[in-house]
Design an enzyme around this catalytic site. Structure first.
Site, PDB file in Angstrom:
ATOM      1  N   ASN A   1       0.863  -1.194   0.000  1.00  0.00           N
ATOM      2  CA  ASN A   1       0.000   0.000   0.000  1.00  0.00           C
ATOM      3  C   ASN A   1       0.899   1.245   0.000  1.00  0.00           C
ATOM      4  OD1 ASN A   1      -1.417   2.273   1.072  1.00  0.00           O
ATOM      5  ND2 ASN A   1      -3.076   0.912   1.667  1.00  0.00           N
TER       6      ASN A   1
ATOM      7  N   ASP B   1      -0.108   4.490  -0.105  1.00  0.00           N
ATOM      8  CA  ASP B   1      -0.831   5.708   0.265  1.00  0.00           C
ATOM      9  C   ASP B   1       0.044   6.736   0.980  1.00  0.00           C
ATOM     10  OD1 ASP B   1      -3.094   4.523  -0.716  1.00  0.00           O
ATOM     11  OD2 ASP B   1      -3.988   4.103   1.238  1.00  0.00           O
ATOM     12  N   HIS B   2       0.929   6.246   1.856  1.00  0.00           N
ATOM     13  CA  HIS B   2       1.647   7.202   2.701  1.00  0.00           C
ATOM     14  C   HIS B   2       2.788   7.901   1.991  1.00  0.00           C
ATOM     15  CE1 HIS B   2      -1.106   6.604   5.820  1.00  0.00           C
ATOM     16  NE2 HIS B   2      -0.874   5.308   5.884  1.00  0.00           N
TER      17      HIS B   2
ATOM     18  N   HIS C   1      -5.753   3.495  -1.601  1.00  0.00           N
ATOM     19  CA  HIS C   1      -7.094   3.831  -1.125  1.00  0.00           C
ATOM     20  C   HIS C   1      -7.446   5.235  -1.598  1.00  0.00           C
ATOM     21  CE1 HIS C   1      -9.899   4.035   2.695  1.00  0.00           C
ATOM     22  NE2 HIS C   1     -10.533   4.350   1.574  1.00  0.00           N
TER      23      HIS C   1
ATOM     24  N   ARG D   1      -9.566   7.845  -0.959  1.00  0.00           N
ATOM     25  CA  ARG D   1     -10.546   8.242   0.063  1.00  0.00           C
ATOM     26  C   ARG D   1     -11.436   9.346  -0.464  1.00  0.00           C
ATOM     27  NH1 ARG D   1      -8.890   6.192   5.430  1.00  0.00           N
ATOM     28  NH2 ARG D   1     -10.714   7.295   6.187  1.00  0.00           N
TER      29      ARG D   1
ATOM     30  N   ARG E   1      -7.368  12.653   0.967  1.00  0.00           N
ATOM     31  CA  ARG E   1      -6.328  13.176   1.863  1.00  0.00           C
ATOM     32  C   ARG E   1      -4.933  12.719   1.452  1.00  0.00           C
ATOM     33  NH1 ARG E   1      -7.518   9.658   7.271  1.00  0.00           N
ATOM     34  NH2 ARG E   1      -9.530  10.663   7.045  1.00  0.00           N
TER      35      ARG E   1
ATOM     36  N   GLU F   1      -8.636   0.186  -2.843  1.00  0.00           N
ATOM     37  CA  GLU F   1      -9.484   0.196  -1.642  1.00  0.00           C
ATOM     38  C   GLU F   1     -10.477   1.330  -1.804  1.00  0.00           C
ATOM     39  OE1 GLU F   1      -6.961   0.707   1.711  1.00  0.00           O
ATOM     40  OE2 GLU F   1      -5.956  -1.200   1.408  1.00  0.00           O
TER      41      GLU F   1
ATOM     42  N   THR G   1      -8.442   3.332   8.493  1.00  0.00           N
ATOM     43  CA  THR G   1      -9.669   2.526   8.520  1.00  0.00           C
ATOM     44  C   THR G   1      -9.744   1.760   9.840  1.00  0.00           C
ATOM     45  OG1 THR G   1      -9.336   2.310   6.162  1.00  0.00           O
ATOM     46  CG2 THR G   1     -11.048   0.943   7.133  1.00  0.00           C
TER      47      THR G   1
ATOM     48  N   GLU H   1     -11.063  -9.648   3.105  1.00  0.00           N
ATOM     49  CA  GLU H   1      -9.785  -9.264   3.723  1.00  0.00           C
ATOM     50  C   GLU H   1     -10.064  -9.024   5.195  1.00  0.00           C
ATOM     51  OE1 GLU H   1      -7.302  -6.332   1.760  1.00  0.00           O
ATOM     52  OE2 GLU H   1      -6.530  -5.616   3.675  1.00  0.00           O
TER      53      GLU H   1
ATOM     54  N   HIS I   1      -3.813  -4.435   7.817  1.00  0.00           N
ATOM     55  CA  HIS I   1      -3.965  -3.326   8.763  1.00  0.00           C
ATOM     56  C   HIS I   1      -3.048  -3.514   9.971  1.00  0.00           C
ATOM     57  CE1 HIS I   1      -5.989   0.348  10.079  1.00  0.00           C
ATOM     58  NE2 HIS I   1      -5.556  -0.065  11.254  1.00  0.00           N
ATOM     59  N   GLY I   2      -2.107  -2.623  10.099  1.00  0.00           N
ATOM     60  CA  GLY I   2      -1.215  -2.631  11.255  1.00  0.00           C
ATOM     61  C   GLY I   2      -0.180  -3.741  11.245  1.00  0.00           C
TER      62      GLY I   2
ATOM     63  N   HIS J   1       1.748   1.173   6.004  1.00  0.00           N
ATOM     64  CA  HIS J   1       2.446   2.119   6.870  1.00  0.00           C
ATOM     65  C   HIS J   1       3.840   1.640   7.291  1.00  0.00           C
ATOM     66  CE1 HIS J   1       3.184   4.477  10.577  1.00  0.00           C
ATOM     67  NE2 HIS J   1       2.630   5.443   9.857  1.00  0.00           N
TER      68      HIS J   1
END
Ligand code: PXP
Length: 247
Positions: free
Chosen positions: A9, A11-12, A45, A47, A51, A72, A103, A153, A193-194, A216
């Site tokens: 991912n 995104d960041h 993602h 959003r 953002r 996503e 999320t 997922e 996630h995480g 992340h």
């Protein structure tokens, strides 16, 4: 033994870019580098508040990706129309609240059956394979099957946030049983996630897990080691956990 796939991912990368309103670092470049380093797909993602990832990012990544784009998305009319236009290879439906940092929980499939079923049909028509981001709960898994999702997922937030060994054992056992059950009723199983370099192995070792979507921790590590190292190391940890689990 089934292989375990890594969806990176990115995104960041866009979060850093947008913090200054510059045109760098570009998530499009990150997607290419992640693929060269061994990512099996690129997850992003779009959003509703844009953002981090923008419409332009998704469009170019879709055009340039060599593996597959996993989009996503919230199940809203606006985002669904964009997804149908872009035709990503994969889409993952997520709940979305504007005030959340990320999320925070799984999708309520039970409470939104018709809307989700309709979105799956629309995306299926453009050959996008859908998954539903849900908590590892039997009733939600059953609902995902009912609405015709080929994949789910699992939200691994409870596992990632566990603060004691006892809680960790409980959460990984919940994921194991949920993966086994979902697989037994014919659903493909992903998770995310995480997940990070210290906690990913136990999830990757679950034999029914197909793909882990991780963002992340990989982008954070890449600041220090570079993105190729960050992707390669994550993949190595996942693959060795999977190989060891079958011995
Ligand atoms: N999978 C889904 C469906 C997500 O929404 C997210 C967060 O955007 C991730 C995976 C990746 O989570 P993280 O950035 O914590 O690795």
């Amino acid at each position: 033994m089934n292989p375990i796939y890594l969806g990176v991912n990115i995104d960041h990368v866009a979060t850093v870019r947008n913090a200054r309103g510059t045109n760098y670092p570009d998530p499009v470049t990150a997607a290419g580098i992640a693929e060269l380093a061994g990512a099996d797909s690129i997850t992003t993602h779009l959003r509703e508040d844009r953002r981090h990832i923008t419409d332009r990012d998704v469009r170019i990544i879709r055009e340039t990706v060599k593996t597959s784009l996993n989009l996503e998305m919230a199940v809203t009319d606006e985002i669904l129309a964009i997804a149908v236009g872009i035709q990503p290879q994969k889409a993952c439906f997520v709940p979305e609240r504007r005030e959340e940092v990320t999320t925070e929980g799984g999708l309520d499939v039970i409470g939104n059956m018709a809307k989700i079923e309709n979105a799956i049909v629309k995306l299926d028509n453009v050959h996008t394979v859908c998954s539903l981001f849900i908590d590892p709960v039997k009733e939600q898994i059953d609902a995902a099957k009912k609405v015709g999702a080929p994949y789910i997922e699992f939200h691994t937030g409870c596992y990632a946030n566990a603060t004691s060994q006892e809680q960790l054992n409980h959460e990984i056992q919940t994921l194991r049983e949920a993966a086994e059950y979902a697989d037994s009723i014919g659903l493909g199983v992903n998770s995310g996630h995480g997940l990070n370099y210290n906690n990913v192995a136990a999830v990757a070792a679950i034999p029914q897990m197909n793909e882990l979507n991780i963002g992340h921790s990989i982008i954070a590590r890449a600041i220090f080691t570079g993105l190729p190292e960050a992707v390669k190391t994550m993949k190595q940890i996942m693959e060795s956990a999977r190989n060891n689990s079958s011995k």
